[in-house]
Write a protein that holds these residues in place. Structure first.
Motif, mmCIF file in Angstrom:
data_model
loop_
_atom_site.group_PDB
_atom_site.id
_atom_site.type_symbol
_atom_site.label_atom_id
_atom_site.label_comp_id
_atom_site.label_asym_id
_atom_site.label_seq_id
_atom_site.Cartn_x
_atom_site.Cartn_y
_atom_site.Cartn_z
ATOM 1 N N MET A 2 0.849 -1.173 0.000
ATOM 2 C CA MET A 2 0.000 0.000 0.000
ATOM 3 C C MET A 2 0.896 1.237 0.000
ATOM 4 N N HIS A 3 0.503 2.199 -0.766
ATOM 5 C CA HIS A 3 1.282 3.432 -0.923
ATOM 6 C C HIS A 3 1.288 4.208 0.402
ATOM 7 N N PRO A 4 2.426 4.795 0.776
ATOM 8 C CA PRO A 4 2.495 5.530 2.056
ATOM 9 C C PRO A 4 1.500 6.682 2.156
ATOM 10 N N ARG A 5 1.213 7.332 1.044
ATOM 11 C CA ARG A 5 0.258 8.441 1.083
ATOM 12 C C ARG A 5 -1.150 7.929 1.414
ATOM 13 N N THR A 6 -1.494 6.758 0.901
ATOM 14 C CA THR A 6 -2.786 6.157 1.208
ATOM 15 C C THR A 6 -2.882 5.807 2.688
ATOM 16 N N VAL A 7 -1.817 5.257 3.224
ATOM 17 C CA VAL A 7 -1.782 4.936 4.651
ATOM 18 C C VAL A 7 -1.932 6.214 5.480
ATOM 19 N N PHE A 8 -1.257 7.263 5.066
ATOM 20 C CA PHE A 8 -1.355 8.533 5.775
ATOM 21 C C PHE A 8 -2.780 9.074 5.755
ATOM 22 N N ILE A 9 -3.444 9.005 4.612
ATOM 23 C CA ILE A 9 -4.817 9.508 4.508
ATOM 24 C C ILE A 9 -5.760 8.680 5.368
ATOM 25 N N ILE A 10 -5.577 7.364 5.371
ATOM 26 C CA ILE A 10 -6.409 6.505 6.219
ATOM 27 C C ILE A 10 -6.193 6.840 7.683
ATOM 28 N N LEU A 11 -4.942 7.009 8.092
ATOM 29 C CA LEU A 11 -4.657 7.376 9.482
ATOM 30 C C LEU A 11 -5.193 8.760 9.825
ATOM 31 N N LEU A 12 -5.131 9.681 8.876
ATOM 32 C CA LEU A 12 -5.676 11.018 9.094
ATOM 33 C C LEU A 12 -7.174 10.961 9.346
ATOM 34 N N VAL A 13 -7.888 10.188 8.545
ATOM 35 C CA VAL A 13 -9.330 10.054 8.735
ATOM 36 C C VAL A 13 -9.643 9.410 10.074
ATOM 37 N N LEU A 14 -8.889 8.382 10.451
ATOM 38 C CA LEU A 14 -9.111 7.731 11.749
ATOM 39 C C LEU A 14 -8.846 8.678 12.911
ATOM 40 N N ILE A 15 -7.789 9.478 12.816
ATOM 41 C CA ILE A 15 -7.476 10.436 13.874
ATOM 42 C C ILE A 15 -8.568 11.492 13.972
ATOM 43 N N LEU A 16 -9.058 11.961 12.833
ATOM 44 C CA LEU A 16 -10.126 12.962 12.855
ATOM 45 C C LEU A 16 -11.423 12.389 13.422
ATOM 46 N N LEU A 17 -11.722 11.131 13.114
ATOM 47 C CA LEU A 17 -12.911 10.504 13.684
ATOM 48 C C LEU A 17 -12.797 10.364 15.197
ATOM 49 N N VAL A 18 -11.616 10.017 15.672
ATOM 50 C CA VAL A 18 -11.411 9.921 17.127
ATOM 51 C C VAL A 18 -11.486 11.303 17.765
ATOM 52 N N ALA A 19 -10.915 12.296 17.093
ATOM 53 C CA ALA A 19 -10.913 13.646 17.667
ATOM 54 C C ALA A 19 -12.316 14.239 17.726
ATOM 55 N N PHE A 20 -13.130 13.973 16.712
ATOM 56 C CA PHE A 20 -14.470 14.554 16.669
ATOM 57 C C PHE A 20 -15.559 13.622 17.176
ATOM 58 N N ARG A 21 -15.176 12.457 17.702
ATOM 59 C CA ARG A 21 -16.176 11.498 18.169
ATOM 60 C C ARG A 21 -17.104 12.063 19.233
ATOM 61 N N PRO A 22 -16.613 12.756 20.257
ATOM 62 C CA PRO A 22 -17.564 13.304 21.241
ATOM 63 C C PRO A 22 -18.572 14.261 20.615
ATOM 64 N N ALA A 23 -18.122 15.085 19.699
ATOM 65 C CA ALA A 23 -19.038 16.027 19.056
ATOM 66 C C ALA A 23 -20.021 15.306 18.144
ATOM 67 N N LEU A 24 -19.558 14.286 17.430
ATOM 68 C CA LEU A 24 -20.448 13.539 16.544
ATOM 69 C C LEU A 24 -21.527 12.805 17.332
ATOM 70 N N VAL A 25 -21.157 12.216 18.456
ATOM 71 C CA VAL A 25 -22.131 11.520 19.298
ATOM 72 C C VAL A 25 -23.139 12.515 19.869
ATOM 73 N N ALA A 26 -22.652 13.649 20.346
ATOM 74 C CA ALA A 26 -23.531 14.642 20.958
ATOM 75 C C ALA A 26 -24.504 15.221 19.940
ATOM 76 N N VAL A 27 -24.006 15.639 18.806
ATOM 77 C CA VAL A 27 -24.875 16.244 17.800
ATOM 78 C C VAL A 27 -25.845 15.208 17.237
ATOM 79 N N GLY A 28 -25.365 13.998 17.001
ATOM 80 C CA GLY A 28 -26.238 12.950 16.485
ATOM 81 C C GLY A 28 -27.367 12.610 17.444
ATOM 82 N N SER A 29 -27.050 12.470 18.721
ATOM 83 C CA SER A 29 -28.092 12.131 19.700
ATOM 84 C C SER A 29 -29.076 13.290 19.885
ATOM 85 N N GLN A 30 -28.588 14.515 19.849
ATOM 86 C CA GLN A 30 -29.485 15.655 19.992
ATOM 87 C C GLN A 30 -30.410 15.788 18.785
#
Length: 110
Positions: free
Chosen positions: A1-29
């Motif tokens: 797998m190309h390193p840039r692809t791995v970086f993008i996948i990790l970036l998306v995972l980090i952003l999902l973890v970082a915004f998880r509290p907000a996503l849960v809160a807004v979704g439930s509200q």
């Protein structure tokens, strides 16, 4: 797998973890407002009865999860930026092993 692809996948995972509290809160509200007709307010707890149980305080508490996401964003960006630097410059990497020096591995070559 190309390193840039791995970086993008990790970036998306980090952003999902970082915004998880907000996503849960807004979704439930949004579900509480649209499906159950409850009023959600971040200034005070509004009674919201779903299935015979009051969830108003729970939605009020979840509203503060958005503020916790603001605390996780700097931490996630630190780990993301440290991964783009040379591994030796990160405090947890320590000194590179002889094998890593021989292969000249670096995250910066993505």
């Amino acid at each position: 797998m190309h390193p840039r692809t791995v970086f993008i996948i990790l970036l998306v995972l980090i952003l999902l973890v970082a915004f998880r509290p907000a996503l849960v809160a807004v979704g439930s509200q949004e579900i509480a407002e649209l499906v159950f007709g409850c009023e959600v307010n971040l200034n005070y707890a509004v009674p919201c009865v779903i299935g015979g149980k009051d969830y108003g305080q729970t939605f009020y508490d979840l509203g503060f999860a958005i503020w916790y996401s603001y605390l996780t964003i700097p931490l996630a960006s630190f780990f993301l930026s440290c991964g783009r630097l040379q591994p030796q410059s990160c405090f947890w990497a320590g000194s590179p092993s002889a094998g890593a020096r021989r292969r000249k591995l670096s995250f910066a070559s993505c």
